[in-house]
Design a protein around this motif. Structure first.
Motif, PDB file in Angstrom:
ATOM      1  N   VAL A  41      25.096  44.121  25.123  1.00  0.00           N
ATOM      2  CA  VAL A  41      26.353  44.195  25.856  1.00  0.00           C
ATOM      3  C   VAL A  41      27.432  43.550  25.015  1.00  0.00           C
ATOM      4  CG1 VAL A  41      27.553  43.569  27.954  1.00  0.00           C
ATOM      5  CG2 VAL A  41      25.122  44.124  28.037  1.00  0.00           C
ATOM      6  N   GLY A  42      28.390  44.347  24.561  1.00  0.00           N
ATOM      7  CA  GLY A  42      29.432  43.843  23.699  1.00  0.00           C
ATOM      8  C   GLY A  42      30.528  43.156  24.487  1.00  0.00           C
ATOM      9  N   SER A  43      31.356  42.401  23.764  1.00  0.00           N
ATOM     10  CA  SER A  43      32.446  41.691  24.414  1.00  0.00           C
ATOM     11  C   SER A  43      33.443  42.654  25.039  1.00  0.00           C
ATOM     12  CB  SER A  43      33.147  40.780  23.402  1.00  0.00           C
ATOM     13  OG  SER A  43      33.663  41.547  22.318  1.00  0.00           O
ATOM     14  N   ASP A  44      33.605  43.850  24.449  1.00  0.00           N
ATOM     15  CA  ASP A  44      34.517  44.836  25.023  1.00  0.00           C
ATOM     16  C   ASP A  44      34.063  45.250  26.420  1.00  0.00           C
ATOM     17  OD1 ASP A  44      36.033  44.750  22.755  1.00  0.00           O
ATOM     18  OD2 ASP A  44      35.323  46.646  21.931  1.00  0.00           O
ATOM     19  N   TYR A  45      32.761  45.430  26.592  1.00  0.00           N
ATOM     20  CA  TYR A  45      32.231  45.817  27.901  1.00  0.00           C
ATOM     21  C   TYR A  45      32.461  44.708  28.920  1.00  0.00           C
ATOM     22  CZ  TYR A  45      29.072  47.652  31.466  1.00  0.00           C
ATOM     23  OH  TYR A  45      28.551  48.132  32.649  1.00  0.00           O
ATOM     24  N   ASP A  46      32.079  43.488  28.564  1.00  0.00           N
ATOM     25  CA  ASP A  46      32.248  42.376  29.494  1.00  0.00           C
ATOM     26  C   ASP A  46      33.715  42.152  29.839  1.00  0.00           C
ATOM     27  OD1 ASP A  46      29.582  41.829  29.818  1.00  0.00           O
ATOM     28  OD2 ASP A  46      29.501  40.371  28.186  1.00  0.00           O
ATOM     29  N   SER A  47      34.574  42.322  28.839  1.00  0.00           N
ATOM     30  CA  SER A  47      36.001  42.173  29.090  1.00  0.00           C
ATOM     31  C   SER A  47      36.506  43.243  30.047  1.00  0.00           C
ATOM     32  CB  SER A  47      36.778  42.255  27.769  1.00  0.00           C
ATOM     33  OG  SER A  47      38.169  42.222  27.995  1.00  0.00           O
ATOM     34  N   ALA A  48      36.004  44.473  29.876  1.00  0.00           N
ATOM     35  CA  ALA A  48      36.449  45.580  30.730  1.00  0.00           C
ATOM     36  C   ALA A  48      36.076  45.358  32.183  1.00  0.00           C
ATOM     37  CB  ALA A  48      35.862  46.895  30.223  1.00  0.00           C
ATOM     38  N   ILE A  49      34.867  44.877  32.434  1.00  0.00           N
ATOM     39  CA  ILE A  49      34.418  44.762  33.820  1.00  0.00           C
ATOM     40  C   ILE A  49      34.925  43.497  34.500  1.00  0.00           C
ATOM     41  CG2 ILE A  49      32.384  46.189  33.413  1.00  0.00           C
ATOM     42  CD1 ILE A  49      30.689  43.630  33.486  1.00  0.00           C
ATOM     43  N   THR A  50      35.430  42.542  33.727  1.00  0.00           N
ATOM     44  CA  THR A  50      35.936  41.309  34.342  1.00  0.00           C
ATOM     45  C   THR A  50      37.463  41.268  34.418  1.00  0.00           C
ATOM     46  OG1 THR A  50      35.826  40.181  32.201  1.00  0.00           O
ATOM     47  CG2 THR A  50      33.947  39.907  33.690  1.00  0.00           C
ATOM     48  N   SER A  51      38.116  42.264  33.826  1.00  0.00           N
ATOM     49  CA  SER A  51      39.581  42.233  33.813  1.00  0.00           C
ATOM     50  C   SER A  51      40.198  43.132  34.881  1.00  0.00           C
ATOM     51  CB  SER A  51      40.107  42.663  32.441  1.00  0.00           C
ATOM     52  OG  SER A  51      39.704  43.995  32.142  1.00  0.00           O
ATOM     53  N   GLY A  52      39.359  43.814  35.659  1.00  0.00           N
ATOM     54  CA  GLY A  52      39.874  44.699  36.691  1.00  0.00           C
ATOM     55  C   GLY A  52      40.464  43.928  37.863  1.00  0.00           C
ATOM     56  N   PRO A  53      41.109  44.634  38.776  1.00  0.00           N
ATOM     57  CA  PRO A  53      41.783  43.978  39.910  1.00  0.00           C
ATOM     58  C   PRO A  53      40.797  43.487  40.958  1.00  0.00           C
ATOM     59  CG  PRO A  53      41.912  46.354  40.141  1.00  0.00           C
ATOM     60  CD  PRO A  53      41.283  46.102  38.796  1.00  0.00           C
ATOM     61  N   VAL A  54      41.237  42.522  41.750  1.00  0.00           N
ATOM     62  CA  VAL A  54      40.508  42.060  42.928  1.00  0.00           C
ATOM     63  C   VAL A  54      41.391  42.354  44.139  1.00  0.00           C
ATOM     64  CG1 VAL A  54      39.512  40.092  44.136  1.00  0.00           C
ATOM     65  CG2 VAL A  54      39.274  40.283  41.649  1.00  0.00           C
ATOM     66  N   ALA A  55      40.835  43.015  45.130  1.00  0.00           N
ATOM     67  CA  ALA A  55      41.620  43.425  46.293  1.00  0.00           C
ATOM     68  C   ALA A  55      42.021  42.209  47.129  1.00  0.00           C
ATOM     69  CB  ALA A  55      40.823  44.396  47.156  1.00  0.00           C
ATOM     70  N   PRO A  56      43.226  42.206  47.651  1.00  0.00           N
ATOM     71  CA  PRO A  56      43.612  41.140  48.590  1.00  0.00           C
ATOM     72  C   PRO A  56      42.683  41.146  49.811  1.00  0.00           C
ATOM     73  CG  PRO A  56      45.536  42.400  47.879  1.00  0.00           C
ATOM     74  CD  PRO A  56      44.323  43.146  47.390  1.00  0.00           C
ATOM     75  N   GLN A  57      42.493  39.991  50.402  1.00  0.00           N
ATOM     76  CA  GLN A  57      41.580  39.867  51.539  1.00  0.00           C
ATOM     77  C   GLN A  57      41.947  40.808  52.678  1.00  0.00           C
ATOM     78  OE1 GLN A  57      41.117  35.823  52.847  1.00  0.00           O
ATOM     79  NE2 GLN A  57      40.407  35.096  50.859  1.00  0.00           N
ATOM     80  N   GLU A  58      43.248  40.996  52.910  1.00  0.00           N
ATOM     81  CA  GLU A  58      43.654  41.854  54.018  1.00  0.00           C
ATOM     82  C   GLU A  58      43.331  43.323  53.757  1.00  0.00           C
ATOM     83  OE1 GLU A  58      47.423  40.921  51.559  1.00  0.00           O
ATOM     84  OE2 GLU A  58      45.594  39.874  52.250  1.00  0.00           O
ATOM     85  N   VAL A  59      43.288  43.723  52.475  1.00  0.00           N
ATOM     86  CA  VAL A  59      42.924  45.101  52.132  1.00  0.00           C
ATOM     87  C   VAL A  59      41.447  45.329  52.411  1.00  0.00           C
ATOM     88  CG1 VAL A  59      42.700  46.751  50.230  1.00  0.00           C
ATOM     89  CG2 VAL A  59      44.773  45.362  50.444  1.00  0.00           C
ATOM     90  N   VAL A  60      40.610  44.373  52.041  1.00  0.00           N
ATOM     91  CA  VAL A  60      39.175  44.475  52.325  1.00  0.00           C
ATOM     92  C   VAL A  60      38.938  44.456  53.828  1.00  0.00           C
ATOM     93  CG1 VAL A  60      36.937  43.356  52.039  1.00  0.00           C
ATOM     94  CG2 VAL A  60      38.537  43.433  50.112  1.00  0.00           C
ATOM     95  N   ALA A  61      39.623  43.561  54.515  1.00  0.00           N
ATOM     96  CA  ALA A  61      39.434  43.423  55.964  1.00  0.00           C
ATOM     97  C   ALA A  61      39.842  44.682  56.720  1.00  0.00           C
ATOM     98  CB  ALA A  61      40.219  42.219  56.480  1.00  0.00           C
ATOM     99  N   ALA A  62      40.765  45.450  56.156  1.00  0.00           N
ATOM    100  CA  ALA A  62      41.239  46.664  56.824  1.00  0.00           C
ATOM    101  C   ALA A  62      40.251  47.816  56.735  1.00  0.00           C
ATOM    102  CB  ALA A  62      42.583  47.085  56.239  1.00  0.00           C
TER     103      ALA A  62
END
Length: 320
Positions: A41-62
């Motif tokens: 697993v290269g650093s590019d892969y790990d960087s790609a999967i950890t740099s994505g967005p995290v949904a706000p709590q209210e979006v998940v709750a909806a």
């Protein structure tokens, strides 16, 4: 006529960059099927999967679907462990990497947050015959498995996407001079996965080919190598993975269909709207591009990222 084999792919991608993504020694994974001995697993892969967005709590709750995933603390994914480009398990670490695997891990992090997306998914191995069943009976939350969107499948499940587009292509043993593409399959024995879109595609493009059905991708490859069949037809993307680990197999001709991949989801839930919003987010912020470069692009030695297909643009992907 285009011919792609393991040597041409390694030459195209460069030996060092390819080795950084995968190794081609055969082994057996947890599902009892042959797979590559190791995936670095290269650093590019790990960087790609950890740099994505995290949904706000209210979006998940909806979303009732996302809220259930949040409560469980894990995204239950239907997928595979043996596709070197899309979803491959490293037997040494148990981690699964590839284009589809990365998307599932980024979606899990989008819902759950956290620093280790690898730990946020639970993978159940699926086949073409079991994907809809596992979604219908609630065994998995989503299926990421180079899953072609079709109106027939959409009667049973929902699809988010499409998120990628491939096409059916032809694999033969090296040295086969009779089969040069789909237009030369008449009268020849051709392996297809049961329940996949390959059989119907062959019915149209090569109706005189003699189809032989097998349960899984690895069964089809083994049958071709053993001479039980003369060719194997499946998504071109899967065949790119296959020739990397099999010196004696080559892809001939060009893809003869357009197969849009979607994320399989439970029908009647609000999952489709939630996951489509997620796809829009990762396409807009560059995460989709980063995943492509770290997986498919790394194998092909290409940095020019294709434009993903328009979400909801194909029959079977229409929003509810």
């Amino acid at each position: 006529m285009a011919i792609l084999n393991r040597r041409t792919l390694i030459t195209a991608s460069g030996t060092l960059s390819l080795a950084a993504v995968l190794a081609a020694c055969a082994d057996t994974g947890a599902d009892g099927q042959a797979l590559s001995e190791a995936t670095t697993v290269g650093s590019d892969y790990d960087s790609a999967i950890t740099s994505g967005p995290v949904a706000p709590q209210e979006v998940v709750a909806a979303s009732a679907w996302a809220s259930a995933v949040k409560r469980a603390g894990v995204l239950r994914v239907g997928g595979v462990k043996t596709s070197q480009v899309f979803s491959l398990e490293d037997p040494a670490t148990g981690r699964v990497t590839g284009f589809d695997a990365a998307l599932s891990q980024v979606l899990a992090r989008y819902i759950l947050g956290g620093d280790d997306p690898h730990a946020l998914t639970e993978l159940t191995v699926v086949t073409s015959d079991t994907r809809e069943t596992l979604l219908e009976n609630g065994s998995v939350d989503a299926v990421f498995a180079t899953y072609t969107i079709t109106p027939e499948r959409a009667q049973k499940i929902a699809f988010a996407g499409p998120y990628y587009s491939s096409g059916q292509a032809v694999l033969v043993r090296a040295g086969n001079t009779e089969i040069t593409g789909v237009d030369t399959l008449a009268g020849h024995t051709v392996a297809v996965q049961s329940g996949s879109s390959s059989g119907p595609a062959l019915d149209v493009a090569a109706p005189e080919a003699r189809q032989v059905q097998f349960e899984a991708h690895t069964d089809c490859v083994a049958a071709l190598e053993a001479g039980q069949v003369e060719a194997y037809v499946v998504d071109h993307s899967l065949l790119l993975s296959t020739v990397l680990g099999h010196d004696g197999l080559v892809i001939v001709g060009e893809p003869f269909t357009q197969d849009p991949y979607g994320i399989g989801l439970p029908k009647g839930s609000d999952a489709q709207a939630f996951v489509n919003t997620f796809l829009e987010a990762i396409e807009a912020d560059g995460t989709w591009d980063a995943i492509w470069r770290a997986t498919i692009g790394a194998v092909l030695g290409q940095d020019q990222v294709p434009t993903p297909p328009v979400i909801g643009s194909v029959p079977g992907s229409e929003t509810a």
